[in-house]
Write a protein that holds these residues in place. Structure first.
Motif, short mmCIF file in Angstrom:
data_model
loop_
_atom_site.label_atom_id
_atom_site.label_comp_id
_atom_site.label_asym_id
_atom_site.label_seq_id
_atom_site.Cartn_x
_atom_site.Cartn_y
_atom_site.Cartn_z
N GLU A 51 -0.34 -22.19 30.57
CA GLU A 51 0.48 -21.42 29.63
C GLU A 51 1.76 -22.15 29.22
O GLU A 51 2.18 -22.08 28.07
N THR B 67 2.68 -23.76 25.09
CA THR B 67 3.85 -23.55 24.23
C THR B 67 4.10 -24.76 23.33
O THR B 67 4.78 -24.64 22.32
N GLU C 86 11.01 -17.70 25.97
CA GLU C 86 9.68 -18.29 25.78
C GLU C 86 9.07 -18.73 27.11
O GLU C 86 7.87 -18.59 27.33
N THR D 272 7.94 -15.57 28.86
CA THR D 272 6.74 -15.03 28.20
C THR D 272 5.50 -15.83 28.61
O THR D 272 4.45 -15.25 28.89
N ALA D 273 5.60 -17.16 28.63
CA ALA D 273 4.46 -17.99 29.02
C ALA D 273 4.04 -17.71 30.45
O ALA D 273 2.84 -17.57 30.74
N LYS E 3 4.65 -14.96 32.16
CA LYS E 3 4.12 -13.59 32.20
C LYS E 3 2.69 -13.55 31.66
O LYS E 3 1.84 -12.83 32.19
N LYS E 4 2.42 -14.32 30.62
CA LYS E 4 1.07 -14.38 30.04
C LYS E 4 0.06 -14.89 31.08
O LYS E 4 -1.10 -14.49 31.08
N ALA E 5 0.54 -15.75 31.98
CA ALA E 5 -0.31 -16.26 33.06
C ALA E 5 -0.50 -15.22 34.17
O ALA E 5 -1.34 -15.39 35.05
N GLY E 6 0.33 -14.15 34.14
CA GLY E 6 0.20 -13.09 35.14
C GLY E 6 1.27 -13.10 36.21
O GLY E 6 1.12 -12.44 37.25
#
Length: 84
Positions: A33, A37, A66, A69-70, A72-75
């Motif tokens: 993730e 970016t 950013e 967010t990256a 968090k997108k990975a969990g």
């Protein structure tokens, strides 16, 4: 004689403390993730230290939002971000 100014930019070295990592798959997900970016280089995620270390791309700046967010997108959760 003239004065010459250098506008050389240096990539920031960034370190993020991450909550929730427990295994190698966590490391892979976060690395993926951050790389996605397209604003990070030289990514190293350390499971034992629960940290991600990387450099900001020289031509693309990345914000703390950013980064969070990256991750968090990975969990996972970035709890502290430091720039050096």
């Amino acid at each position: 004689m003239g004065i010459f100014l250098s506008l050389t930019t240096f990539a920031a070295k960034i370190e993020a403390d991450i909550n929730g990592m427990t295994c190698g798959m966590c490391v892979e997900a976060i690395t993926k993730e951050l790389k996605a970016t397209e604003k990070t280089e030289n990514i190293l995620v350390n499971l034992d230290q629960k940290k991600a270390r990387f450099e900001e791309s020289k031509d693309k700046k990345i914000t703390d939002a950013e980064i969070k967010t990256a991750i968090k997108k990975a969990g996972y959760e970035a709890v502290k971000i430091r720039r050096h």
